[in-house]
Design a protein around this motif. Structure first.
Motif, PDB file in Angstrom:
ATOM      1  N   UNK A  93     -44.039   3.974 -47.095  1.00 40.00           N
ATOM      2  CA  UNK A  93     -42.675   3.680 -46.662  1.00 40.00           C
ATOM      3  C   UNK A  93     -42.320   2.263 -47.099  1.00 40.00           C
ATOM      4  N   UNK A  94     -41.143   2.085 -47.735  1.00 35.37           N
ATOM      5  CA  UNK A  94     -40.762   0.738 -48.157  1.00 35.37           C
ATOM      6  C   UNK A  94     -40.459  -0.171 -46.966  1.00 35.37           C
ATOM      7  N   UNK A  95     -40.655  -1.456 -47.174  1.00 36.50           N
ATOM      8  CA  UNK A  95     -40.321  -2.450 -46.154  1.00 36.50           C
ATOM      9  C   UNK A  95     -38.851  -2.790 -46.301  1.00 36.50           C
ATOM     10  N   UNK A  96     -38.063  -2.622 -45.244  1.00 38.58           N
ATOM     11  CA  UNK A  96     -36.634  -2.936 -45.359  1.00 38.58           C
ATOM     12  C   UNK A  96     -36.417  -4.433 -45.561  1.00 38.58           C
ATOM     13  N   UNK A  97     -35.453  -4.780 -46.415  1.00 37.00           N
ATOM     14  CA  UNK A  97     -35.133  -6.190 -46.621  1.00 37.00           C
ATOM     15  C   UNK A  97     -34.081  -6.676 -45.634  1.00 37.00           C
ATOM     16  N   UNK A  98     -33.443  -5.737 -44.957  1.00 37.07           N
ATOM     17  CA  UNK A  98     -32.454  -6.069 -43.936  1.00 37.07           C
ATOM     18  C   UNK A  98     -32.925  -5.461 -42.624  1.00 37.07           C
ATOM     19  N   UNK A  99     -32.974  -6.262 -41.602  1.00 40.28           N
ATOM     20  CA  UNK A  99     -33.415  -5.790 -40.293  1.00 40.28           C
ATOM     21  C   UNK A  99     -32.214  -5.240 -39.522  1.00 40.28           C
ATOM     22  N   UNK A 100     -32.070  -3.928 -39.517  1.00 40.65           N
ATOM     23  CA  UNK A 100     -30.966  -3.297 -38.798  1.00 40.65           C
ATOM     24  C   UNK A 100     -31.361  -3.112 -37.338  1.00 40.65           C
ATOM     25  N   UNK A 101     -30.733  -3.892 -36.484  1.00 41.38           N
ATOM     26  CA  UNK A 101     -31.015  -3.773 -35.052  1.00 41.38           C
ATOM     27  C   UNK A 101     -30.049  -2.793 -34.365  1.00 41.38           C
TER      28      UNK A 101
END
Length: 168
Positions: free
Chosen positions: A2-10
């Motif tokens: 699974x890719x690491x997201x570059x944007x942390x969507x809270x």
């Protein structure tokens, strides 16, 4: 993997059109509700509600359009035999030229949802240039209506400002 997201969507970026104000008469005969306005990519998603008998200026699209008709009826002056009614989806390629209108005998408003890439270059009946309708234009219209009418600021989704990678 699974890719690491570059944007942390809270939280989800979501809007409920039933809970947002509609800007009545944002343009003559047209109520509008901004949903997504991206001035960087010039993409605008707007719910537009047209009263019977509205005709917009003839316009040229610099990009593509996805137009969903939720209720009512409309057509392009140039294609009177192809009316768009509730449930219709229309795709317009960039380079399209036409004149949007709602029949004066419509018994209800025409509620639409449009996803527009680029700008509308508008012309009068004689073919003279009259203006551009794009994301920045919409942002200015909604900001002006908020100020003039003493409304709360329009709530819509817009991307963050561009920045250098070294900016904090």
């Amino acid at each position: 993997m699974i890719p690491t997201p570059i944007i942390d969507h809270k939280t989800l970026l979501t809007l409920n059109t039933n809970e947002l104000p509609i800007f009545e008469e944002a343009m003559p005969g047209v109520d509008a509700q901004p949903l997504y306005l991206d001035p960087h990519e010039n993409v605008w998603v707007v719910r537009a509600i047209f009263k019977p008998g509205v005709t917009l200026p003839k316009h040229y699209h610099t990009g593509t359009v996805h137009l969903f008709t939720l209720s009512g009826k409309w057509n392009y002056v140039e294609y009177p035999d192809q009316p768009q009614t509730a449930g219709s989806y229309l795709y317009e390629p960039g380079g399209s030229i036409h004149t949007f209108m709602t029949p004066a005998d419509n018994t209800e408003n025409t509620d639409t949802l449009m996803v527009v890439h680029g700008a509308n270059i508008n012309f009068d009946a004689e073919g003279n240039y009259v203006g551009i309708m794009d994301t920045t234009w919409f942002m200015q219209i909604f900001d002006t209506l908020v100020k003039e009418r003493g409304m709360e600021p329009a709530k819509y989704i817009t991307p963050a400002q561009h920045r250098y990678t070294t900016d904090k």
